[in-house]
Design an enzyme around this catalytic site. Structure first.
Site, PDB file in Angstrom:
ATOM      1  N   SER A 113       0.886  -1.138  -0.181  1.00  0.00           N
ATOM      2  CA  SER A 113       0.016   0.091   0.043  1.00  0.00           C
ATOM      3  C   SER A 113       0.795   1.246  -0.033  1.00  0.00           C
ATOM      4  O   SER A 113       0.208   2.355  -0.084  1.00  0.00           O
ATOM      5  CB  SER A 113      -0.905  -0.021   1.389  1.00  0.00           C
ATOM      6  OG  SER A 113      -1.980  -0.744   0.791  1.00  0.00           O
ATOM      7  N   LYS A 116       0.052   3.626  -2.652  1.00  0.00           N
ATOM      8  CA  LYS A 116      -0.989   4.656  -2.696  1.00  0.00           C
ATOM      9  C   LYS A 116      -0.291   6.028  -3.053  1.00  0.00           C
ATOM     10  O   LYS A 116      -1.062   7.201  -2.877  1.00  0.00           O
ATOM     11  CB  LYS A 116      -1.879   4.363  -1.664  1.00  0.00           C
ATOM     12  CG  LYS A 116      -2.587   3.135  -1.684  1.00  0.00           C
ATOM     13  CD  LYS A 116      -3.515   2.966  -0.427  1.00  0.00           C
ATOM     14  CE  LYS A 116      -4.614   1.900  -0.673  1.00  0.00           C
ATOM     15  NZ  LYS A 116      -3.816   0.764  -0.714  1.00  0.00           N
ATOM     16  N   SER A 317      -5.685   3.143   4.202  1.00  0.00           N
ATOM     17  CA  SER A 317      -5.014   2.248   3.255  1.00  0.00           C
ATOM     18  C   SER A 317      -6.195   1.649   2.470  1.00  0.00           C
ATOM     19  O   SER A 317      -6.335   0.616   2.308  1.00  0.00           O
ATOM     20  CB  SER A 317      -4.106   1.187   4.008  1.00  0.00           C
ATOM     21  OG  SER A 317      -3.246   1.028   3.067  1.00  0.00           O
TER      22      SER A 317
END
Length: 486
Positions: A113, A116, A317
């Protein structure tokens, strides 16, 4: 007698005033001298600072850490067996870009993640922090029909969440109420309903994703129309907004579910939905006022601003938000709003910002094991977003979790969050974890007040050691905050 009483009262009041003033002088003498510097707040008649100056960092009180000092603090932790055989990291000065310490900083790794951050920077660059995404109801192709048109709003909710939630999303309940008012104003009490998801194209699951990602609650199939990000209640129905359950199983048919929820809200508002609710396209409708495909807009609701959505994505997340934002980048750069189109669009935007290597994406969330990013590229993203040259990227920094306090860096919220006093409140970072991945990238204030950008990545972690690996990465961030590293 009366005059004597009045005189006595006046004298008593005068003495009380003198005593009060004397006490005030005595107390004031005991207060800190800084109280004399207080100014009553006033509304400024002109701007006192540009937006990019508001969030300026603390003034450092010492020199930057040395490579030797950082190596002494970080290398023993980096050697932890829990991190596995492939570990990389880098610490930089985000203001100058100077590399202060590195180990395998140019080696691509599964970012999980932390990817991101790439999506956040690209979306804020292309769309701007004030962008909003609109879900609309438009007139259908035949009289007495309407189409629910997905606008790619990943935060769209069914009903209103608790008033304490921030940001407050747009809701299908509000859209249905506005639609019902418009229909009643036209004398309609019944409609046929279809829904349009044509804004996004391509497969619903990215390369490397499995159906388990949906059933375990990590993500829902990506479509331009969904509600509560496809989360389901234990009964299998779309979720109640009062009970969010982030890792509840998700729907495999999020668009149809959203349309069904919308139909139920219309019914509650006194509008009968005739016949089955089926998928269609608004573009097939006739000409009218401004709307999708030239169709007349009946009602619409808009998402929170992108800056708030980015913070939501980074703190939680949230994979669905990341995938939708990547597709919005694709749409606004002329690419196909598919997984491949979105990944390519994000990469192209980052290249235009000077980050042209070390990033290979197949999705926007980092959920795919086929994604690769180098630690050096992650610190470049952090430095770019924190710099004064790009104020529109600021929410990519302010939206990141804070060690010990928020999001995935709060205790008990993820495999991370094992922070000690030096890091609490002064490390702000995006985490990433998959079955064999533990990663973190962000900013830390060290003991000298210097701001450091960092990225630590381990993508060959034994699944049984994931918690220990995350704790080791927490320890490296804590070490950065706790030392002057000279």
């Amino acid at each position: 007698m009366a005059n004597r009483l009045r005189v006595t009262a006046l004298v008593s009041l005068a003495m009380l005033n003198v005593a009060t003033l004397g006490a005030g002088v005595a107390v004031a003498g005991l207060l800190p001298a800084r109280l004399a510097l207080w100014n009553i707040p006033r509304v400024a008649t002109a701007p006192v600072a540009r937006p990019d100056q508001v969030l300026s960092g603390a003034q450092p009180s010492g020199a930057m850490p040395t490579g030797a000092g950082l190596a002494a603090a970080l290398t023993p932790i980096l050697a932890s067996p829990a991190l596995g055989s492939q570990v990389g990291g880098v610490v930089t000065d985000p203001a100058s870009g100077a590399v202060l310490w590195s180990s395998n900083a140019g080696s691509p790794a599964k970012p999980a993640s932390t990817a991101k951050l790439a999506t956040a920077v690209a979306a804020l660059t292309v769309l701007g922090p004030d962008a909003r995404f609109t879900t609309r109801v438009v007139a259908g192709a035949t009289p007495g029909s309407v189409v629910l048109v997905g606008g790619g709003d990943p935060t769209l909710a069914a009903g209103p969440p608790p008033a304490s939630d921030y940001p407050q999303p747009a809701t299908l309940a509000a859209l249905a109420a506005a639609t019902a008012r418009s229909l009643r104003a036209q004398g309609a009490a019944a409609v046929r309903l279809s829904y349009d998801t044509s804004l996004f194209t391509g497969p619903l699951l990215a390369p490397g994703w499995t159906a388990d990602y949906v059933s375990t609650g990590n993500v829902t199939p990506i479509t331009s129309l969904e509600v509560d990000q496809g989360r389901l209640t234990p009964s299998g129905a779309p979720e109640d907004a009062d009970d969010p359950g982030n890792y509840r199983p998700r729907s495999f048919t999020p668009a149809a579910d959203a349309a069904g929820v919308f139909a139920s809200f219309l019914h509650a508002d006194g509008i009968t939905v005739s016949g089955p609710v089926a998928e269609g396209t608004a573009a097939a409708a006739g000409a009218g006022a401004a709307g999708a495909g030239g169709t007349a807009t009946v009602a619409a609701v808009a998402s929170p601003p992108l800056s708030d959505i980015v913070g939501w994505m980074l703190r939680e997340s949230n994979n669905v938000i990341a995938e939708d934002l990547a597709r919005q980048v694709a749409l606004h750069t002329g690419a196909a709003a598919s997984f491949s189109g979105a990944a390519g669009a994000v990469t192209k935007v980052l290249a235009s910002l000077g980050i042209s290597g070390g990033i290979h994406l197949v999705d926007g969330s980092g959920l795919s094991p086929d994604d690769r990013i180098t630690p050096a590229a992650l610190t470049s993203l952090v430095a770019l977003a924190s710099g004064a040259a790009h104020p529109r990227l600021r929410s990519a920094i302010t939206g990141m979790p804070v060690a010990g306090f928020s999001g995935t860096l709060a205790p008990g919220q993820s495999v991370f969050g094992h922070f000690k006093a030096p890091a609490l409140g002064v490390v702000q970072a995006k985490t990433g974890n998959l079955d064999t991945v533990a990663a973190m990238a962000g900013l830390a204030y060290d003991r000298q007040g210097q701001v450091l950008a960092f990225a630590f990545m381990a993508d060959q972690v034994a699944p049984a050691s994931l918690n220990q690996a995350a704790a080791a990465i927490d320890a490296m961030a804590t070490a950065l905050a706790g030392c002057g590293c000279r």
